[in-house]
Write an enzyme that holds these catalytic residues in place. Sequence first.
Site, PDB file in Angstrom:
ATOM      1  N   CYS A 431       0.864  -1.173   0.000  1.00  0.00           N
ATOM      2  CA  CYS A 431       0.000   0.000   0.000  1.00  0.00           C
ATOM      3  C   CYS A 431       0.901   1.223   0.000  1.00  0.00           C
ATOM      4  O   CYS A 431       1.989   1.190  -0.559  1.00  0.00           O
ATOM      5  CB  CYS A 431      -0.963  -0.027   1.183  1.00  0.00           C
ATOM      6  SG  CYS A 431      -0.142  -0.027   2.786  1.00  0.00           S
ATOM      7  N   HIS A 570      -7.758   9.177   1.890  1.00  0.00           N
ATOM      8  CA  HIS A 570      -7.834   8.944   3.334  1.00  0.00           C
ATOM      9  C   HIS A 570      -6.602   9.443   4.073  1.00  0.00           C
ATOM     10  O   HIS A 570      -6.586   9.457   5.318  1.00  0.00           O
ATOM     11  CB  HIS A 570      -8.010   7.452   3.617  1.00  0.00           C
ATOM     12  CG  HIS A 570      -6.769   6.647   3.387  1.00  0.00           C
ATOM     13  ND1 HIS A 570      -6.255   6.441   2.137  1.00  0.00           N
ATOM     14  CD2 HIS A 570      -5.935   6.020   4.255  1.00  0.00           C
ATOM     15  CE1 HIS A 570      -5.158   5.709   2.223  1.00  0.00           C
ATOM     16  NE2 HIS A 570      -4.946   5.439   3.499  1.00  0.00           N
TER      17      HIS A 570
END
Length: 664
Positions: A431, A570
């Site tokens: 990620c 986010h």
Amino acid sequence: MKAYMQRMGRSLMLPVAVLPAASLLVGLANWFVGVGISNAGTTFLMNAGLAILNHLALLFAVGLALGMSKDKDGSAALAGLVAYLIPQTVLSADSVQGLLHLGDLTEVNPAFNTMDNNVFVGIVAGLVAAAMYNRFSQVKLPMALSFFSGKRLVPIMSALSMLVISAILLFIWPTVYDVLVSFGKGISQLGFVGAGLYGFFNRLLIPTGLHHALNSVFWFDVAGINDIGNFLAGQQALDSGKAIIGQTGMYQAGFFPVMMFGLPAGAFAIYQSARPEKKKQVASLMLAAGFAAFFTGVTEPLEFSFMFVAWPLYVIHAIFTGISLAISAFFHWTAGFAFSAGFVDYFLSLQNPVANQPLMLLVQGVFFAAIYYFGFRFAINKFNLMTPGRETEIGEETPDIATGTNEFSQLAAVIYDALGGKENVKAIDNCTTRLRLQVKDTAKVNQEAIKQTGVPGVKVIDQTNIQVIVGTQVQFVADEMTKLQQGSKVAQETAQSISHQDVPVSASKTSKETFELYAPALGKIIPITEVGDPVFAEKMMGDGYAVLPEAKEIFAPINGTITSIFPTKHALGIETDNGLEVLVHMGINTVDLQGEPFTLYVKQAQRVERGQLLAVVDLAMLEKAGKQTDMIVVFTNSEKVESLTIEKRPLVEANEVIGQVQSL
């Protein structure tokens, strides 16, 4: 150049492999319609096949980008898609009308009517995307632009490159198209010789997509010939009011002996010329491609299998096609098609009153089967042409192995070895800051060896999943580990553990500096050790704090520049003038929500002041999705932090000073 063309030919095998299935579906649909069966089933079959055939250029763009990239990475395929969409959209008829300020859509040059499925554009897009991947996939941009480093940079560069190419084609393509149309009109006056020249250039121009320019002259009503339209309507060509037998269909008939007999025989010659150990593999491709050519007249699966790897053979094929059209036109043997010159259309054309001695085309086809077979066998062996099954490397190329001495390859080698190497590692992913790894057994992982590299932390999720926190450069480590995995090698024994001090630190001020910290939101402040995510709570990412919000507005906790905004919105990164890196992470595991709850009010490279509005978060959506709402502030380069103090208060106001950080 020869090696490049071979790689190109191999890369095309992936998209080409799907075409026989598409041609079979369309062929069956045409067959049923031709014998009077027209219903939802035939429409279903037809559209299913056309869904593939009408996007051939797109398939080539993606397939070439993937196959020509140095390590066959999926991001190269994405870049191929992006590269193709640019000219497809920019050079569409509607777009060209606006770009050239034309008064009506009919004023747009017909050259742009084929951009929806232009094979040439698809090939160029795929090659450009692969070149951009090979050039930029490992590029490391400055910190302010670091989010766009590596593979994220590839689609951007591909889009820019294709934009330049589109601008060139905007002015060049119509001229080339018009020249070919004029050429077609000229040779249409040459009788059977003109038919032969048309057949030759029809095949020769297929790789460029410009064969449509010639087709428009002979098949449609651009120059008054309209061969397909007249044949399907049963209208004979007229001369002074008298019907001319054997003229309508003369620019179609010669394709039947080639597609039904010649190319399948050529496929058999290619199969027989393959190396013994490759014949089984080549047989499956040639059988499917040969049947598609015979039954439906779809020749792309076969032609693209040798078009680039053995281009002289393709020129021979074009010559044979021209001879076939000239012979059928000379003897006035005619037949026609609605789709292509395969068995389906041949069978249906037998009932057409305009067809003239169509059975003679079968006799001609037998002769052309022999011509193709012996012609192909001679050329392949005489000139040692690298047709499928004869290349030195027909299989996948060996991927690059992470054997370099740079920090990422060394770090990847040590981590990979500590994970258990090929015997234990099942999948490698990442990620924004972490390696997300699947292993057979996490108990076999040497966590201490990984920690000794200086990475911020290791987190075991369960028996088969483990995460290694690396930081914002995680992609490059993941890439090197993937190379090790693909190359079936464990880390080199000579790879040295990288200490924390080995990690390069960007240049910054050496004097101590103190910054005030602001509350990022209205709510309860908690130490980072109480955050719901153990990676943050154990300070693997660095020291920091968090707020449990009671309001949806999120503010900047410090002065600095926005260095990164993650695609899922986010999280974002801020860098202070002193080089301190701050990560503002909104919620826990909210990456799964694909950005829906977040509305951002800042952009990349923007200067922000502490207390400035960064984002608005739909807290109700987070709670409905079962996500914790912790608004986390973490200093990811904690080696620069000498001290961090947060005042303990049960409730803080947004923009309120709550502590300070002293950096080195």
